[in-house]
Design a protein around this motif. Structure first.
Motif, PDB file in Angstrom:
ATOM      1  N   PHE A 187      -4.615   9.678   7.627  1.00  0.00           N
ATOM      2  CA  PHE A 187      -4.188   9.660   6.234  1.00  0.00           C
ATOM      3  C   PHE A 187      -4.625  10.922   5.501  1.00  0.00           C
ATOM      4  CE2 PHE A 187      -4.339   5.108   7.248  1.00  0.00           C
ATOM      5  CZ  PHE A 187      -3.094   4.710   6.780  1.00  0.00           C
TER       6      PHE A 187
ATOM      7  N   ALA B 158       0.654   5.410   0.672  1.00  0.00           N
ATOM      8  CA  ALA B 158      -0.217   6.385   1.311  1.00  0.00           C
ATOM      9  C   ALA B 158       0.571   7.636   1.629  1.00  0.00           C
ATOM     10  CB  ALA B 158      -0.837   5.797   2.578  1.00  0.00           C
TER      11      ALA B 158
ATOM     12  N   TYR C 295       0.848  -1.184   0.000  1.00  0.00           N
ATOM     13  CA  TYR C 295       0.000   0.000   0.000  1.00  0.00           C
ATOM     14  C   TYR C 295       0.887   1.239   0.000  1.00  0.00           C
ATOM     15  CZ  TYR C 295      -3.506  -3.373   1.548  1.00  0.00           C
ATOM     16  OH  TYR C 295      -4.331  -4.467   1.642  1.00  0.00           O
TER      17      TYR C 295
ATOM     18  N   TRP D  38      -5.504   4.906   0.770  1.00  0.00           N
ATOM     19  CA  TRP D  38      -4.222   4.483   0.215  1.00  0.00           C
ATOM     20  C   TRP D  38      -4.417   3.960  -1.188  1.00  0.00           C
ATOM     21  CZ3 TRP D  38      -5.473   1.980   5.114  1.00  0.00           C
ATOM     22  CH2 TRP D  38      -6.337   0.886   4.958  1.00  0.00           C
TER      23      TRP D  38
ATOM     24  N   PRO E 280      -3.663  10.552  -1.032  1.00  0.00           N
ATOM     25  CA  PRO E 280      -2.477   9.839  -1.516  1.00  0.00           C
ATOM     26  C   PRO E 280      -2.022  10.276  -2.899  1.00  0.00           C
ATOM     27  CG  PRO E 280      -4.409   8.444  -1.737  1.00  0.00           C
ATOM     28  CD  PRO E 280      -4.857   9.694  -1.007  1.00  0.00           C
TER      29      PRO E 280
ATOM     30  N   PHE F  41       2.361   0.498   8.392  1.00  0.00           N
ATOM     31  CA  PHE F  41       3.048   1.394   7.464  1.00  0.00           C
ATOM     32  C   PHE F  41       4.366   1.891   8.040  1.00  0.00           C
ATOM     33  CE2 PHE F  41      -1.273   1.412   6.049  1.00  0.00           C
ATOM     34  CZ  PHE F  41      -1.232   1.678   4.691  1.00  0.00           C
TER      35      PHE F  41
END
Length: 272
Positions: A62, A5, A3, A185, A65, A20
């Protein structure tokens, strides 16, 4: 699956199902999201090999992205069932449009509805976004895995009453600020083409499933969309094709909207 992000403070992140890490901690040659997207078709490093401990997704706020946002293509009437619901003729070629970068916002949004005197009927639509990983044009469908970085959940908006006045108003109806939410993401599978077999898309408003479908319900599947539009323009890393919705729900201030794109991820936004 990997992923990609971006945290709310702008740090580019690389992850897997366990969490992450900062992208540069996994590979010092990868400093930007563009670096990662260009590497994605070849394969990204393993987060577990990074010089940093994984942070669980639930502990991260987040951001968008896709930043910096580039070209945003949308596809209308791409699910046969949705076209039938709207009493529209099935297009013989992809019905596409472009949204400006100013429409894009990250997870949580919020989606800000325009003045009701401009539009008082806005709909939200869950979609699968295809994120490019190469600079390319004139590719065949069988080159999909070579040029695509991955996939991102998207919530797209339409000012339906504006569009109903005249179909030529589509760009305006799609282009208000915050009318495209993306994240949390970008999912980067080993084989994008094979990955598509498992994808399902659901539009959810206030916890009610408005519509859902698999990609088998599409008129034009992602490899065809990428090939078709590559005959029109040169794609660059970070460009996106949002592949259409199985169905839309009317939204009002105070609502909550989700795009559930299995197995890519879940994207949610508040409406104001």
């Amino acid at each position: 699956m990997r992923y990609l992000a971006r945290s709310a403070d702008g740090t580019v992140l690389l992850g897997d199902d366990e969490g992450f890490v900062p992208l540069a901690a996994a590979d010092s040659s990868l400093q930007t999201m563009g670096d990662a997207l260009r590497r994605a078709p070849e394969g990204l490093p393993a987060p577990g090999d990074a010089r940093a401990a994984r942070i669980p997704a639930e502990d991260i706020t987040f951001g968008l992205p896709l930043a910096p946002v580039k070209k945003l293509w949308g596809i209308g009437l791409n699910y046969a069932d949705h076209a039938a619901d709207l009493h529209e003729v099935r297009p013989e070629e992809p019905a596409s449009f472009v949204k400006p970068p100013s429409t894009a916002t990250g997870p949580g949004g919020p989606i800000r509805l325009p003045d009701p005197e401009i539009t008082n009927r806005v709909t939200a639509e869950a979609e699968l976004g295809v994120v490019m990983g190469r600079t390319f044009s004139y590719v065949d469908e069988d080159e999909f895995d070579d040029v695509v970085a991955g996939f991102v959940p998207i919530i797209d908006m339409t000012a339906e009453d504006v569009l109903e006045k005249n179909p030529r108003f589509l760009t305006r109806a799609k282009s208000f600020d915050t009318f495209l939410v993306a994240g949390p993401w970008i999912a980067v599978p080993d084989s994008p083409t094979e990955f598509l077999d498992s994808v399902a898309v659901r539009t959810v408003v206030n916890d009610e499933v408005i519509a859902e479908n698999t990609l088998e319900g599409m008129l034009f599947e992602p490899p065809e969309l990428v090939s078709f539009h590559s005959q029109v323009m040169t794609f660059e890393p970070g460009d996106v094709i949002s592949t259409g919705t199985p169905g839309a729900g009317v939204i009002e201030p105070g609502d909550s909207v989700r795009a559930e794109v299995d197995p890519v991820g879940v994207l949610e936004s508040e409406v104001r």
